[in-house]
Design a protein around this motif. Structure first.
Motif, PDB file in Angstrom:
ATOM      1  N   LYS A 131      22.795  27.374  57.988  1.00 12.90           N
ATOM      2  CA  LYS A 131      22.993  28.630  57.258  1.00 12.90           C
ATOM      3  C   LYS A 131      24.368  29.205  57.610  1.00 12.90           C
ATOM      4  O   LYS A 131      24.494  30.337  58.050  1.00 12.90           O
ATOM      5  CB  LYS A 131      21.880  29.613  57.598  1.00 12.90           C
ATOM      6  CG  LYS A 131      20.521  29.146  57.130  1.00 12.90           C
ATOM      7  CD  LYS A 131      19.445  30.151  57.452  1.00 12.90           C
ATOM      8  CE  LYS A 131      18.100  29.661  56.963  1.00 12.90           C
ATOM      9  NZ  LYS A 131      17.041  30.629  57.220  1.00 12.90           N
ATOM     10  N   ARG A 132      25.402  28.371  57.409  1.00  9.42           N
ATOM     11  CA  ARG A 132      26.759  28.764  57.779  1.00  9.42           C
ATOM     12  C   ARG A 132      27.735  28.364  56.692  1.00  9.42           C
ATOM     13  O   ARG A 132      27.453  27.507  55.867  1.00  9.42           O
ATOM     14  CB  ARG A 132      27.182  28.039  59.068  1.00  9.42           C
ATOM     15  CG  ARG A 132      26.280  28.312  60.225  1.00  9.42           C
ATOM     16  CD  ARG A 132      26.615  27.460  61.433  1.00  9.42           C
ATOM     17  NE  ARG A 132      28.016  27.534  61.757  1.00  9.42           N
ATOM     18  CZ  ARG A 132      28.731  26.483  62.160  1.00  9.42           C
ATOM     19  NH1 ARG A 132      28.169  25.307  62.271  1.00  9.42           N
ATOM     20  NH2 ARG A 132      29.987  26.607  62.457  1.00  9.42           N
ATOM     21  N   ASP A 133      28.881  28.957  56.732  1.00  5.86           N
ATOM     22  CA  ASP A 133      30.028  28.540  55.942  1.00  5.86           C
ATOM     23  C   ASP A 133      30.990  27.965  56.969  1.00  5.86           C
ATOM     24  O   ASP A 133      31.620  28.703  57.715  1.00  5.86           O
ATOM     25  CB  ASP A 133      30.628  29.741  55.211  1.00  5.86           C
ATOM     26  CG  ASP A 133      31.711  29.349  54.232  1.00  5.86           C
ATOM     27  OD1 ASP A 133      32.166  28.189  54.279  1.00  5.86           O
ATOM     28  OD2 ASP A 133      32.116  30.198  53.428  1.00  5.86           O
ATOM     29  N   ALA A 134      31.059  26.660  57.070  1.00  8.60           N
ATOM     30  CA  ALA A 134      31.751  26.019  58.188  1.00  8.60           C
ATOM     31  C   ALA A 134      32.979  25.238  57.730  1.00  8.60           C
ATOM     32  O   ALA A 134      32.987  24.652  56.650  1.00  8.60           O
ATOM     33  CB  ALA A 134      30.791  25.079  58.905  1.00  8.60           C
ATOM     34  N   ARG A 135      33.985  25.243  58.573  1.00  6.96           N
ATOM     35  CA  ARG A 135      35.156  24.398  58.389  1.00  6.96           C
ATOM     36  C   ARG A 135      35.117  23.345  59.499  1.00  6.96           C
ATOM     37  O   ARG A 135      34.648  23.602  60.594  1.00  6.96           O
ATOM     38  CB  ARG A 135      36.450  25.217  58.477  1.00  6.96           C
ATOM     39  CG  ARG A 135      36.611  26.159  57.321  1.00  6.96           C
ATOM     40  CD  ARG A 135      37.940  26.915  57.317  1.00  6.96           C
ATOM     41  NE  ARG A 135      38.299  27.458  58.605  1.00  6.96           N
ATOM     42  CZ  ARG A 135      39.398  27.114  59.290  1.00  6.96           C
ATOM     43  NH1 ARG A 135      40.239  26.225  58.829  1.00  6.96           N
ATOM     44  NH2 ARG A 135      39.652  27.670  60.467  1.00  6.96           N
ATOM     45  N   PHE A 136      35.633  22.146  59.187  1.00  7.36           N
ATOM     46  CA  PHE A 136      35.571  21.068  60.172  1.00  7.36           C
ATOM     47  C   PHE A 136      36.689  20.069  59.911  1.00  7.36           C
ATOM     48  O   PHE A 136      37.283  20.043  58.830  1.00  7.36           O
ATOM     49  CB  PHE A 136      34.206  20.355  60.110  1.00  7.36           C
ATOM     50  CG  PHE A 136      33.954  19.687  58.794  1.00  7.36           C
ATOM     51  CD1 PHE A 136      34.264  18.341  58.622  1.00  7.36           C
ATOM     52  CD2 PHE A 136      33.429  20.387  57.729  1.00  7.36           C
ATOM     53  CE1 PHE A 136      34.052  17.732  57.393  1.00  7.36           C
ATOM     54  CE2 PHE A 136      33.208  19.782  56.503  1.00  7.36           C
ATOM     55  CZ  PHE A 136      33.524  18.453  56.340  1.00  7.36           C
ATOM     56  N   SER A 137      36.976  19.270  60.914  1.00  8.43           N
ATOM     57  CA  SER A 137      37.856  18.119  60.768  1.00  8.43           C
ATOM     58  C   SER A 137      37.121  16.909  61.344  1.00  8.43           C
ATOM     59  O   SER A 137      36.134  17.056  62.066  1.00  8.43           O
ATOM     60  CB  SER A 137      39.188  18.350  61.486  1.00  8.43           C
ATOM     61  OG  SER A 137      38.983  18.475  62.878  1.00  8.43           O
ATOM     62  N   LEU A 138      37.591  15.733  61.001  1.00  8.51           N
ATOM     63  CA  LEU A 138      36.961  14.492  61.450  1.00  8.51           C
ATOM     64  C   LEU A 138      37.983  13.623  62.170  1.00  8.51           C
ATOM     65  O   LEU A 138      39.163  13.608  61.801  1.00  8.51           O
ATOM     66  CB  LEU A 138      36.429  13.690  60.260  1.00  8.51           C
ATOM     67  CG  LEU A 138      35.422  14.381  59.359  1.00  8.51           C
ATOM     68  CD1 LEU A 138      35.205  13.555  58.102  1.00  8.51           C
ATOM     69  CD2 LEU A 138      34.131  14.597  60.090  1.00  8.51           C
ATOM     70  N   LYS A 139      37.537  12.891  63.157  1.00 11.18           N
ATOM     71  CA  LYS A 139      38.370  11.897  63.831  1.00 11.18           C
ATOM     72  C   LYS A 139      37.640  10.564  63.737  1.00 11.18           C
ATOM     73  O   LYS A 139      36.548  10.403  64.288  1.00 11.18           O
ATOM     74  CB  LYS A 139      38.592  12.280  65.294  1.00 11.18           C
ATOM     75  CG  LYS A 139      39.487  11.317  66.036  1.00 11.18           C
ATOM     76  CD  LYS A 139      39.687  11.808  67.464  1.00 11.18           C
ATOM     77  CE  LYS A 139      40.569  10.878  68.249  1.00 11.18           C
ATOM     78  NZ  LYS A 139      40.708  11.344  69.637  1.00 11.18           N
ATOM     79  N   VAL A 140      38.213   9.631  62.993  1.00  7.36           N
ATOM     80  CA  VAL A 140      37.630   8.299  62.834  1.00  7.36           C
ATOM     81  C   VAL A 140      38.284   7.392  63.866  1.00  7.36           C
ATOM     82  O   VAL A 140      39.511   7.312  63.955  1.00  7.36           O
ATOM     83  CB  VAL A 140      37.868   7.758  61.407  1.00  7.36           C
ATOM     84  CG1 VAL A 140      37.251   6.375  61.250  1.00  7.36           C
ATOM     85  CG2 VAL A 140      37.301   8.720  60.361  1.00  7.36           C
ATOM     86  N   GLU A 141      37.477   6.705  64.650  1.00  8.41           N
ATOM     87  CA  GLU A 141      37.973   5.834  65.717  1.00  8.41           C
ATOM     88  C   GLU A 141      37.665   4.388  65.368  1.00  8.41           C
ATOM     89  O   GLU A 141      36.609   4.096  64.793  1.00  8.41           O
ATOM     90  CB  GLU A 141      37.313   6.215  67.042  1.00  8.41           C
ATOM     91  CG  GLU A 141      37.601   7.665  67.425  1.00  8.41           C
ATOM     92  CD  GLU A 141      36.806   8.133  68.626  1.00  8.41           C
ATOM     93  OE1 GLU A 141      35.652   7.690  68.788  1.00  8.41           O
ATOM     94  OE2 GLU A 141      37.354   8.940  69.399  1.00  8.41           O
ATOM     95  N   TRP A 142      38.593   3.491  65.717  1.00 12.39           N
ATOM     96  CA  TRP A 142      38.402   2.086  65.402  1.00 12.39           C
ATOM     97  C   TRP A 142      39.084   1.193  66.426  1.00 12.39           C
ATOM     98  O   TRP A 142      39.852   1.647  67.262  1.00 12.39           O
ATOM     99  CB  TRP A 142      38.936   1.765  64.008  1.00 12.39           C
ATOM    100  CG  TRP A 142      40.429   1.812  63.914  1.00 12.39           C
ATOM    101  CD1 TRP A 142      41.304   0.828  64.251  1.00 12.39           C
ATOM    102  CD2 TRP A 142      41.224   2.901  63.486  1.00 12.39           C
ATOM    103  NE1 TRP A 142      42.594   1.243  64.050  1.00 12.39           N
ATOM    104  CE2 TRP A 142      42.567   2.508  63.566  1.00 12.39           C
ATOM    105  CE3 TRP A 142      40.930   4.174  63.025  1.00 12.39           C
ATOM    106  CZ2 TRP A 142      43.608   3.359  63.224  1.00 12.39           C
ATOM    107  CZ3 TRP A 142      41.965   5.006  62.673  1.00 12.39           C
ATOM    108  CH2 TRP A 142      43.287   4.592  62.777  1.00 12.39           C
ATOM    109  N   VAL A 143      38.770  -0.118  66.302  1.00 14.85           N
ATOM    110  CA  VAL A 143      39.422  -1.166  67.082  1.00 14.85           C
ATOM    111  C   VAL A 143      39.902  -2.209  66.079  1.00 14.85           C
ATOM    112  O   VAL A 143      39.140  -2.637  65.210  1.00 14.85           O
ATOM    113  CB  VAL A 143      38.448  -1.833  68.082  1.00 14.85           C
ATOM    114  CG1 VAL A 143      39.132  -2.970  68.814  1.00 14.85           C
ATOM    115  CG2 VAL A 143      37.880  -0.823  69.050  1.00 14.85           C
ATOM    116  N   ALA A 144      41.180  -2.591  66.172  1.00 16.40           N
ATOM    117  CA  ALA A 144      41.734  -3.643  65.305  1.00 16.40           C
ATOM    118  C   ALA A 144      42.631  -4.535  66.150  1.00 16.40           C
ATOM    119  O   ALA A 144      43.524  -4.040  66.846  1.00 16.40           O
ATOM    120  CB  ALA A 144      42.523  -3.024  64.153  1.00 16.40           C
ATOM    121  N   ASP A 145      42.382  -5.822  66.095  1.00 16.59           N
ATOM    122  CA  ASP A 145      43.171  -6.792  66.865  1.00 16.59           C
ATOM    123  C   ASP A 145      43.231  -6.435  68.343  1.00 16.59           C
ATOM    124  O   ASP A 145      44.265  -6.558  68.994  1.00 16.59           O
ATOM    125  CB  ASP A 145      44.591  -6.903  66.302  1.00 16.59           C
ATOM    126  CG  ASP A 145      44.607  -7.421  64.876  1.00 16.59           C
ATOM    127  OD1 ASP A 145      43.743  -8.277  64.556  1.00 16.59           O
ATOM    128  OD2 ASP A 145      45.446  -6.956  64.088  1.00 16.59           O
TER     129      ASP A 145
END
Length: 132
Positions: free
Chosen positions: A81-95
């Motif tokens: 029950k909120r009006d929320a702002r957010f950011s995302l951090k996508v983590e990965w492994v390559a080579d």
């Protein structure tokens, strides 16, 4: 290989008055590929495979993507029950090297203001733990 997603909740906004926000019907869409439920109503937001996505389509971290096998990730945001702002951090492994990308609605040079998702208020809304 995508190893995880971390969610950062930014300062809340005031919920719009009843009827001013989007209806749930306008937010529904058919999804394919990995679907994750994100509960940003919690103090520490959780990202978990969607229980509504039947096996064998249910995917958890880590999972593999490549140029020949791309994946479209769907995040179903639950702000409670909120009006929320957010950011995302996508983590990965390559080579054998670890990396990450922050998705914050910015242009790559300057940080953005995050994304915004509006919950509902009123008796028709499911209860959600308020963030404190």
């Amino acid at each position: 290989m995508v190893t995880g997603i971390k969610v950062t909740v930014l300062p809340d906004e005031t919920l719009p008055k009843d009827g001013d926000g989007p209806s749930p019907e306008k937010c529904e869409s058919a999804t394919h590929g990995p679907v994750f439920d994100v509960d940003i109503a919690q103090k520490v937001p959780s990202v978990a495979p969607s229980a509504g996505n039947a096996e064998p389509d249910r995917t958890d971290f880590p999972f593999t993507v490549s140029a020949g096998h791309p994946q479209q990730l769907t995040l179903r945001m639950n702000p409670g029950k909120r009006d929320a702002r957010f950011s995302l951090k996508v983590e990965w492994v390559a080579d054998g090297k670890y990396g990450s990308a922050t998705l914050d609605n910015g242009d790559g040079r300057d940080p953005g203001h995050g994304y915004r998702v509006t919950g509902c208020k009123g008796p028709q809304c499911p209860d959600a733990a308020p963030m404190s």
